[in-house]
Design a protein around this motif. Structure first.
Motif, PDB file in Angstrom:
ATOM      1  N   UNK A 102       0.785  -1.142   0.012  1.00  0.00           N
ATOM      2  CA  UNK A 102      -0.014  -0.077   0.047  1.00  0.00           C
ATOM      3  C   UNK A 102       1.094   1.179  -0.095  1.00  0.00           C
ATOM      4  N   UNK A 104       1.192   5.108   1.425  1.00  0.00           N
ATOM      5  CA  UNK A 104       0.736   6.161   2.507  1.00  0.00           C
ATOM      6  C   UNK A 104       0.427   7.365   1.757  1.00  0.00           C
ATOM      7  N   UNK A 108       5.192   7.180   0.853  1.00  0.00           N
ATOM      8  CA  UNK A 108       5.779   5.884   1.143  1.00  0.00           C
ATOM      9  C   UNK A 108       5.064   4.768   0.623  1.00  0.00           C
ATOM     10  N   UNK A 110       4.661   1.007   0.953  1.00  0.00           N
ATOM     11  CA  UNK A 110       5.120  -0.135   1.982  1.00  0.00           C
ATOM     12  C   UNK A 110       4.683  -1.374   1.198  1.00  0.00           C
ATOM     13  N   UNK A 392       1.457 -17.453  15.584  1.00  0.00           N
ATOM     14  CA  UNK A 392       2.361 -17.437  14.357  1.00  0.00           C
ATOM     15  C   UNK A 392       1.468 -18.207  13.228  1.00  0.00           C
ATOM     16  N   UNK A 404       8.632 -16.033   7.638  1.00  0.00           N
ATOM     17  CA  UNK A 404       8.430 -14.691   8.326  1.00  0.00           C
ATOM     18  C   UNK A 404       7.947 -13.789   7.218  1.00  0.00           C
ATOM     19  N   UNK A 405       8.091 -12.492   7.622  1.00  0.00           N
ATOM     20  CA  UNK A 405       8.075 -11.398   6.402  1.00  0.00           C
ATOM     21  C   UNK A 405       8.791 -10.241   6.999  1.00  0.00           C
ATOM     22  N   UNK A 407       9.004  -5.689   5.975  1.00  0.00           N
ATOM     23  CA  UNK A 407       8.236  -4.502   5.389  1.00  0.00           C
ATOM     24  C   UNK A 407       9.484  -3.883   4.521  1.00  0.00           C
ATOM     25  N   UNK A 416      10.073  12.172   9.084  1.00  0.00           N
ATOM     26  CA  UNK A 416       8.826  12.245   9.974  1.00  0.00           C
ATOM     27  C   UNK A 416       8.873  13.580  10.552  1.00  0.00           C
TER      28      UNK A 416
ATOM     29  N   UNK B 372       9.968   5.915  10.571  1.00  0.00           N
ATOM     30  CA  UNK B 372       8.424   5.481  10.063  1.00  0.00           C
ATOM     31  C   UNK B 372       7.954   4.225  10.592  1.00  0.00           C
ATOM     32  N   UNK B 374       6.269   2.510  12.694  1.00  0.00           N
ATOM     33  CA  UNK B 374       5.274   2.966  13.813  1.00  0.00           C
ATOM     34  C   UNK B 374       3.904   2.404  13.241  1.00  0.00           C
ATOM     35  N   UNK B 376       1.128   3.750  13.656  1.00  0.00           N
ATOM     36  CA  UNK B 376       0.371   5.151  13.068  1.00  0.00           C
ATOM     37  C   UNK B 376       0.990   5.389  11.599  1.00  0.00           C
ATOM     38  N   UNK B 377       2.147   5.322  11.423  1.00  0.00           N
ATOM     39  CA  UNK B 377       2.846   5.824  10.131  1.00  0.00           C
ATOM     40  C   UNK B 377       2.652   4.920   9.240  1.00  0.00           C
ATOM     41  N   UNK B 378       2.539   3.613   9.481  1.00  0.00           N
ATOM     42  CA  UNK B 378       2.254   2.559   8.631  1.00  0.00           C
ATOM     43  C   UNK B 378       0.677   2.566   8.301  1.00  0.00           C
ATOM     44  N   UNK B 379      -0.100   3.104   9.007  1.00  0.00           N
ATOM     45  CA  UNK B 379      -1.485   3.107   8.759  1.00  0.00           C
ATOM     46  C   UNK B 379      -2.298   2.207   9.443  1.00  0.00           C
ATOM     47  N   UNK B 380      -1.671   1.481  10.516  1.00  0.00           N
ATOM     48  CA  UNK B 380      -2.644   0.611  11.175  1.00  0.00           C
ATOM     49  C   UNK B 380      -3.549   1.159  12.193  1.00  0.00           C
ATOM     50  N   UNK B 393       4.641 -12.017  14.042  1.00  0.00           N
ATOM     51  CA  UNK B 393       4.336 -10.528  13.500  1.00  0.00           C
ATOM     52  C   UNK B 393       5.768 -10.022  13.589  1.00  0.00           C
ATOM     53  N   UNK B 394       6.121  -9.276  12.735  1.00  0.00           N
ATOM     54  CA  UNK B 394       7.206  -8.509  12.569  1.00  0.00           C
ATOM     55  C   UNK B 394       6.923  -6.973  12.323  1.00  0.00           C
ATOM     56  N   UNK B 396       5.653  -3.072  13.150  1.00  0.00           N
ATOM     57  CA  UNK B 396       4.688  -2.441  13.963  1.00  0.00           C
ATOM     58  C   UNK B 396       3.318  -3.779  14.400  1.00  0.00           C
ATOM     59  N   UNK B 401      -2.095  -7.784  14.092  1.00  0.00           N
ATOM     60  CA  UNK B 401      -1.210  -8.557  14.586  1.00  0.00           C
ATOM     61  C   UNK B 401      -1.129  -9.270  15.849  1.00  0.00           C
TER      62      UNK B 401
END
Lengths: 417, 417
Positions: A102, A104, A108, A110, A392, A404-405, A407, A416, B372, B374, B376-380, B393-394, B396, B401
């Motif tokens: 997606x 932002x 950005x 991501x 998991x 795993x993954x 970003x 920021x 970034x 974070x 919020x910054x990721x849009x979560x 989960x890796x 934010x 998650x």
């Protein structure tokens, strides 16, 4: 606790050697895996020879016949192992998938991309096929693999690993991405479970004691597999023929595995239909442990103790209990179940929906045998175990489930505010 | 180790009370959360009063000013907490999402559906806002929550939990789904970490020592959060202005947090551009620990020791190292990094791709500040921490998650052949 140089050295070395496994092109990786399949078949005679040493030891030590059967390799079993490797090689690559993406408002981009776990340690019992399965699945998923099988299978495992490493020589996969822990002492397992620096994941596979020991003592993250006290609940509206078929299949088709049914709950209003299936179970050699109302239908049944509700028999035994309602069934299962697979047989969609939502298990089945909880039956093409934990991955563990993954974030100078 | 009745009783009770949390309708759940937001604002005076007791204790015990600032509540901070709760209430419900769905050749319909984790325990330090954040995020995700904050914030936390529980009375959420462990002894944390029967997940949030203790000693599965030795690597082709902006932002915009930059790697061919940004850092009050070549540009810099490469300063300090190549940068980061966030500044897409693929971290950034990473910054829309482990989960940790999943399998009598 004794410390073994072998354990640390191998873990450290696999960590280093496997760092770039995730970067290999799928086609090159698959070619390397295929050469493992060929080598297993070509070197079958020497594998059988090594196995015969283990089998001799097993007989001498009085190992029970079921375990001996698990330990035994034959030409056909080696062929099946090689066939399994070819299937894994043919599966879609689990590394580098874009799982989500997606942009932002600040521009950005991501991208959530699947990556290898790193190093996986497999702690298991006497089945030598796990040695090959686990190694090939881990490598395909881009991870290094540390194998720690039963001492009783050591000669077979040593040979299998030697054959696989030999096959990898000259391919894109460094043979050093795979190591077998040969130290037989139990302390070697304890030591492995503390190596957070080198291991990213431990998967225990085997009996309840082995799994409990790993889950309770490992500092390395664990994927808990396997213990299955699976229930079939026959609701008041269940179709008698369907219920009978599902119960017989879930209990007797392969009673020694974790997704076999261990406990049957029957709605009291369905009891008039129950005699037929209970007798079928008895004719199939199943020993029934039940409450009083069931024993009135089949006097051959033993009285069930509270222990029986929690037992994973892994054989031709079953506990059977009458329940007064769907609620009682759900409550009983959430209390005694092991979060593996739970089944309701019913014609009532509303009861089914409640059961599927309210029962806490990896798989909740409506009008389908518990035996379907399996990586192949789910269509994953492979399986390294069945997870009964919530973190998991839950249920059948295929290739995707052992990745795993990360970003990947692409910008053009964003900061920021 | 002492055992505390309080710890077991509360864990057991939350497990029982939160069982049906996942079944609540989203709109009812959100209404309950909104009443928490109102109650926090309405009861701000009594919360501030409780907080002043903790603040007094903190001053008496000589707590440092930075920690005192974290502990302190104000009218505005309480408003911000309430606003945060409203935002969480407004987010998409993470429970009951159909994550995947397919039909097998035998007709079985398999649906992968998100479900609550169960009970989450949060172990954290002096910030009282974590008490509210964690509780509301857990409840929204359908899980019960056990809170264990710092002893120095106990009066504040007790009050906050009392206010939140009061607000939940009469709503669909049982106030018993949330409990604060009041026992101050460290043994209470050790005890929590052993309660595999009642807890499904532990999230530690705080300093490196707290996190290490939980990761190393917990038997309950852990989501490891937070330690960030984040690097910015300035490649030979980096745009000097962009690099300067990103470095300054990553280091100084908020130096006390885990996604701040702690180490700067500069390609030797870029050194001629480096003096300007290094001087800017010094003018911003940043102390530089560096190798000899950097010290030739800025004599104010201290010599870096090997320790510096691994340090998370969490303040106005940075280590700076010259590297000869992209490979050296990647190797250095994979050796000293903490798998949090790593950034490359470059105009060369090929170098960027290699960096994004080969650096092992939750987030790998190309031409974007490390800050970034974070929720919020990721849009979560929310964040309960930032995971630096590979399992589950890796990066934010938003609402999705902290959920698990189950497979709902619908058949019409299928059995396994």
């Amino acid at each position: 606790m004794s410390e073994y140089r072998e354990v640390i050295d191998k873990a450290k070395s696999v960590k280093e050697r496997s760092r770039s496994l995730g970067l290999i092109k799928p086609e090159d990786k698959n070619a390397a895996l295929l050469s493992i399949a060929c080598a297993l078949e070509e070197q079958a005679p020497s594998i059988l020879e090594a196995n015969s040493i283990d089998m001799e030891g097993a007989k001498k030590s009085g190992m029970n016949l079921q375990l001996q059967d698990r330990l035994r390799l034959t030409e056909d079993r080696i062929k099946a192992m090689a066939e399994g490797v070819r299937q894994v090689a043919g599966l879609e690559d689990p590394v580098g998938r874009i799982m989500d993406e997606w942009t932002r408002p600040n521009g950005l981009l991501i991208r959530k991309v699947s990556v290898p776990m790193g190093v996986i340690a497999m702690i298991y019992e006497a089945r030598p096929n796990v040695t090959v399965d686990a190694a090939v699945l881990a490598l395909k998923a881009g991870s290094g693999i540390i194998l720690r099988g039963s001492g009783s299978a050591l000669e077979t495992n040593k040979k299998l690993v030697r054959v696989m490493k030999g096959a990898l020589k000259g391919t894109v996969i460094d043979p050093g991405c795979m190591e077998l822990i040969e130290e037989k002492s139990h302390d070697a397992v304890n030591q492995l479970m503390g190596l957070t620096e080198y291991l990213d994941l431990i998967i225990p596979r085997g009996g309840a004691d082995l799994i409990r020991n790993v889950v309770q003592n490992s500092r390395v993250p664990v994927l808990e597999t396997g213990v299955g006290n699976c229930h079939v609940f026959v609701d008041e509206t269940a179709d008698p023929e369907m219920a009978g078929k599902i119960i017989l299949n879930a209990k007797t088709q392969r009673p020694s595995v974790c997704n076999a049914c261990e406990s049957l709950l029957i709605h009291e209003d369905w009891l008039p239909n129950a005699k037929d299936i209970l007798e079928k179970l008895i004719r199939a050699g199943v020993k029934i442990h039940s409450d009083q109302r069931i024993r009135e239908l089949v006097p051959e049944a033993d009285p069930a103790t509270d222990d029986d509700w929690g037992r994973e028999y892994l054989g031709l035994e079953i506990s059977v209990k009458t329940v007064g309602s769907l609620d009682e069934a759900i409550e009983h299962i959430n209390r005694y179940g092991t979060h593996h697979t739970e089944c309701i047989v019913t014609e009532d969609a509303e009861s089914a929906e409640r059961f599927l939502k309210e029962v806490d298990a990896a798989a909740v089945n409506w009008n389908a045998s518990t035996r379907f909880t399996d990586g192949f039956e789910f269509g994953f093409g492979a399986e390294i175990g069945i997870s009964t934990q919530k973190m998991h991955a839950r249920g059948p563990l295929g290739l995707k489930e052992i990745t795993s993954y990360k970003y990947m974030v692409k910008g053009n100078g964003q900061v920021r505010g």
